[in-house]
Write a protein that holds these residues in place. Structure first.
Motif, PDB file in Angstrom:
ATOM      1  N   SER A 229       6.780 -11.624   6.320  1.00 45.54           N
ATOM      2  CA  SER A 229       6.891 -12.158   4.957  1.00 45.54           C
ATOM      3  C   SER A 229       7.276 -13.635   4.959  1.00 45.54           C
ATOM      4  O   SER A 229       6.717 -14.444   4.206  1.00 45.54           O
ATOM      5  CB  SER A 229       7.931 -11.360   4.177  1.00 45.54           C
ATOM      6  N   SER A 271      -2.600 -13.390  -2.050  1.00 45.41           N
ATOM      7  CA  SER A 271      -2.160 -12.329  -1.150  1.00 45.41           C
ATOM      8  C   SER A 271      -0.642 -12.214  -1.132  1.00 45.41           C
ATOM      9  O   SER A 271      -0.083 -11.106  -1.120  1.00 45.41           O
ATOM     10  CB  SER A 271      -2.677 -12.614   0.264  1.00 45.41           C
ATOM     11  N   ALA A 274       0.608 -10.614  -4.413  1.00 47.14           N
ATOM     12  CA  ALA A 274       0.347  -9.175  -4.441  1.00 47.14           C
ATOM     13  C   ALA A 274       1.353  -8.415  -3.594  1.00 47.14           C
ATOM     14  O   ALA A 274       1.635  -7.238  -3.850  1.00 47.14           O
ATOM     15  CB  ALA A 274      -1.073  -8.885  -3.958  1.00 47.14           C
ATOM     16  N   ALA A 275       1.905  -9.083  -2.561  1.00 47.41           N
ATOM     17  CA  ALA A 275       2.875  -8.447  -1.673  1.00 47.41           C
ATOM     18  C   ALA A 275       4.299  -8.569  -2.180  1.00 47.41           C
ATOM     19  O   ALA A 275       5.219  -8.041  -1.544  1.00 47.41           O
ATOM     20  CB  ALA A 275       2.781  -9.067  -0.275  1.00 47.41           C
ATOM     21  N   ILE A 279       5.674  -5.906  -7.439  1.00 46.63           N
ATOM     22  CA  ILE A 279       4.242  -5.655  -7.655  1.00 46.63           C
ATOM     23  C   ILE A 279       3.736  -4.628  -6.657  1.00 46.63           C
ATOM     24  O   ILE A 279       2.992  -3.707  -7.010  1.00 46.63           O
ATOM     25  CB  ILE A 279       3.446  -6.967  -7.534  1.00 46.63           C
ATOM     26  N   ARG A 280       4.150  -4.763  -5.413  1.00 50.49           N
ATOM     27  CA  ARG A 280       3.718  -3.826  -4.382  1.00 50.49           C
ATOM     28  C   ARG A 280       4.207  -2.417  -4.686  1.00 50.49           C
ATOM     29  O   ARG A 280       3.519  -1.437  -4.402  1.00 50.49           O
ATOM     30  CB  ARG A 280       4.249  -4.300  -3.025  1.00 50.49           C
ATOM     31  N   HIS A 284       0.675  -0.313  -6.121  1.00 53.48           N
ATOM     32  CA  HIS A 284       0.435  -0.333  -4.684  1.00 53.48           C
ATOM     33  C   HIS A 284      -1.050  -0.472  -4.347  1.00 53.48           C
ATOM     34  O   HIS A 284      -1.410  -1.160  -3.397  1.00 53.48           O
ATOM     35  CB  HIS A 284       0.992   0.944  -4.045  1.00 53.48           C
ATOM     36  N   PHE A 287      -2.026  -4.022  -4.590  1.00 53.13           N
ATOM     37  CA  PHE A 287      -1.534  -4.737  -3.406  1.00 53.13           C
ATOM     38  C   PHE A 287      -2.439  -4.504  -2.208  1.00 53.13           C
ATOM     39  O   PHE A 287      -2.816  -5.454  -1.507  1.00 53.13           O
ATOM     40  CB  PHE A 287      -0.107  -4.281  -3.084  1.00 53.13           C
ATOM     41  N   GLU A 288      -2.780  -3.239  -1.954  1.00 53.09           N
ATOM     42  CA  GLU A 288      -3.593  -2.908  -0.778  1.00 53.09           C
ATOM     43  C   GLU A 288      -4.917  -3.669  -0.792  1.00 53.09           C
ATOM     44  O   GLU A 288      -5.291  -4.315   0.191  1.00 53.09           O
ATOM     45  CB  GLU A 288      -3.867  -1.397  -0.745  1.00 53.09           C
ATOM     46  N   THR A 290      -5.918  -6.286  -2.722  1.00 53.16           N
ATOM     47  CA  THR A 290      -5.788  -7.742  -2.783  1.00 53.16           C
ATOM     48  C   THR A 290      -5.349  -8.327  -1.454  1.00 53.16           C
ATOM     49  O   THR A 290      -5.916  -9.325  -0.972  1.00 53.16           O
ATOM     50  CB  THR A 290      -4.787  -8.139  -3.887  1.00 53.16           C
ATOM     51  N   HIS A 291      -4.340  -7.721  -0.851  1.00 51.92           N
ATOM     52  CA  HIS A 291      -3.803  -8.223   0.409  1.00 51.92           C
ATOM     53  C   HIS A 291      -4.859  -8.181   1.507  1.00 51.92           C
ATOM     54  O   HIS A 291      -4.991  -9.128   2.296  1.00 51.92           O
ATOM     55  CB  HIS A 291      -2.594  -7.385   0.804  1.00 51.92           C
ATOM     56  N   ASP A 553       8.979  -2.352   3.687  1.00 45.86           N
ATOM     57  CA  ASP A 553       8.174  -3.264   4.484  1.00 45.86           C
ATOM     58  C   ASP A 553       8.544  -3.199   5.964  1.00 45.86           C
ATOM     59  O   ASP A 553       8.446  -4.188   6.683  1.00 45.86           O
ATOM     60  CB  ASP A 553       8.315  -4.706   3.975  1.00 45.86           C
TER      61      ASP A 553
END
Length: 554
Positions: A229, A271, A274-275, A279-280, A284, A287-288, A290-291, A553
């Motif tokens: 991160s 990205s 989104a993480a 938001i994640r 979720h 996030f998946e 978009t990331h 995470d």
């Protein structure tokens, strides 16, 4: 005076009901004032302006720890969330309503405070769902310290570059952005981390190594997401700085290079947003997708950016795509390393056999080939859709299985529409369970389908002598006969199975501390939903026993 005979009905995990005769010593006993109410004792409340008053008896509140366990998956279902968050009484089917006539009442001072306590608890639950992610397991966790350390190093270097005290960084800011991208990729490389975890077990897992070194290594390896991160944010900062310097020297670059750099910056920022934990957590799937796709697109544009940057001649305002010129640039080799690490675990489509449990609450997916204990794998119906990680059950020789609790769209679909083939990552990855091999005596605590990652330690020989504590509802009905047989035939002190459909909901944190004390465990490792894992970890640490569970995470 008319007496009302009342039967108190409690709900175990997932709505399995049972009646009890509450006693003062029972963990399921009602508070004294509610026992009196159930027996028809007269009382009066300040807000009793109607002929009747309804009181909710919430058995879940009798044990704080128990309200978070016994899920088939690692998250609460909707009914549990409504009840724990203080949903209206009509929305909760699992509570018992006791009605009393006004003429039977007598003063009772505890009732208003009881209501205030419940409201406070409901408010605390609402706040925890927002803050528990950012404040997961404390303010100064290893994860947060790693995040702060690497971000501080980058900020310091960036300040030195902007003030002219680090000329190399000022000349090559894009290189430092790529270095950070490489670092965050390493922290998520399944192939590379598999090697790192293996080395940690081989080196740190020796008997003569002190326990504090082993637990420190476990904390560090579990918290590498903090580096991931931090480097993600730092890569954006360095690219912003590079773009600013480029705009100041527009004569030495082209509009195409600026456009590509701007697109990369936008994708990295998207990205990263989104993480963001909230938001994640709440979205979720967003996030998946978009990331993943932002990362792939940014990597493709990074190649274009590097090739254009080092092929551009500002004197002639043209490009010279010479391989001999490009291969001398360190940015090319770093980007190649990033690409290899991302592509390496991919990709294969294999035949599987999916068997649903009798209740339809879980699916057992079988693969060919043995797998080492403590390893996890990712599966998907399509390589471009969501990937889902599951613990692997294996005897280490013939084959392996994944137990998927039906708690989400993907896992429910595995039950309703059993697949014959699935996409898998060619390289399975090591996580916290793999580090069991680092210790000599370990207590493994699992709730629901979290059991799957620990079963391999029973089925095959491993370095650690393990004791397993499993809390779940309806073992054979919800997980199948095959899983039930895997945990059968062991001494009671080695495998402790608590079926909540038969025995009610326990305090799993207390069970874990008791099992660790009796087993003389060096460490406790738990797999449950976030709050359940946190309860066990905190209880064990409070008893002086090192404990680890999944973190945000991790």
């Amino acid at each position: 005076m008319e007496q009302h005979e009342t039967m108190i009905r409690f709900s175990s995990c997932r709505g399995v009901s049972f009646e009890i005769n509450p006693t003062k010593t029972s963990p399921f006993a009602l508070p004294t004032h509610l026992q009196d109410a159930a027996e028809g004792t007269r009382f009066r409340t300040p807000w009793n302006w109607s002929r009747r008053i309804s009181i909710r008896v919430l058995p879940r509140s009798q044990s704080k720890a128990s309200s978070h366990f016994c899920n088939l998956g690692d998250q609460e279902d909707d009914d549990e969330e409504k009840e724990e968050m203080g949903a209206p009484i009509d929305d909760v089917e699992k509570t018992k309503v006791l009605s009393f006539h006004r003429e039977q009442e007598k003063p009772l001072q505890q009732q208003p405070s009881q209501k205030r306590v419940y409201v406070a608890k409901a408010k605390q639950q609402r706040e925890s769902r927002l803050w528990v992610i950012l404040l997961d397991q404390g303010l100064l966790t290893v994860y947060k310290r790693l995040f702060a350390l690497f971000l501080s190093l980058n900020v310091t270097t960036l300040v030195l570059a902007t003030t002219g005290h680090f000329p190399y960084a000022r000349e090559k800011p894009a290189l430092f952005s790529i270095i950070n991208v490489l670092a965050l990729t390493i922290c998520r490389s399944e192939a590379l981390l598999r090697v790192v975890f293996w080395l940690a077990v081989k080196v740190v897992g020796r008997e003569w190594v002190p326990l504090w070194i082993k637990t420190s290594a476990t904390s560090l390896l579990q918290s590498l997401g903090g580096v991931h991160s931090s480097c993600g944010i730092a890569s954006i900062a360095w690219l912003v700085y590079a773009l600013i310097l480029t705009l100041k020297q527009r004569d030495n670059t082209s509009d195409g290079i600026i456009a590509v750099a701007s697109a990369i910056l936008f994708l990295l920022f998207l990205s990263s947003m989104a993480a963001f934990p909230l938001i994640r957590h709440l979205h979720h799937n967003v996030f998946e997708q978009t990331h993943r796709f932002s990362g792939w697109a940014a990597l493709a544009l990074l190649w274009i950016f590097i090739i254009l940057t080092f092929s551009y001649d500002p004197n002639t305002k043209s490009y010279n795509f010479s391989i001999s010129r490009l291969k001398k640039q360190v940015e090319i080799w770093l980007t190649l390393a990033i690409t290899i690490l991302i592509v390496l675990p991919w990709l294969g489509r294999v035949a599987v056999t999916a068997v649903a449990a009798p209740s339809g609450h879980a699916s057992l997916i079988k693969f060919n080939g043995g797998v080492e204990a403590g390893i996890l794998g990712r599966i998907s119906r399509s390589p471009l859709s969501d990937w889902h990680a599951f613990g692997i059950i294996s005897d280490g020789e013939r084959g392996h299985m994944m137990l998927a609790g039906a708690v989400g769209d993907f896992t429910k679909d595995l039950v309703s529409d059993p697949p014959t083939h699935l996409w898998v990552r060619k390289v399975q990855f090591a996580g916290l369970p793999y580090l069991v091999n680092m210790y000599r005596r370990v207590v493994l605590v699992a709730t629901g389908s979290g059991i799957c990652v620990f079963l391999s330690f029973l089925l095959q020989t491993c370095a650690a002598d393990v004791c397993l504590v499993w809390v779940a509802k309806g073992i054979e009905m919800n997980f199948g006969k095959e899983i039930k047989e895997m945990v059968s035939g062991f001494p009671k002190e080695k495998v402790i199975v608590h079926d909540t459909a038969l025995l009610g909901r326990p305090n799993v944190a207390e069970m874990s501390v008791d099992a660790a004390s009796r087993w003389r465990a060096e460490v406790v490792i738990v797999t449950s939903n976030p709050q359940g894992s946190r309860d066990v970890v905190n209880a064990c640490k409070g008893a002086g026993i090192p404990a680890f569970g999944p973190i945000w995470d991790s």
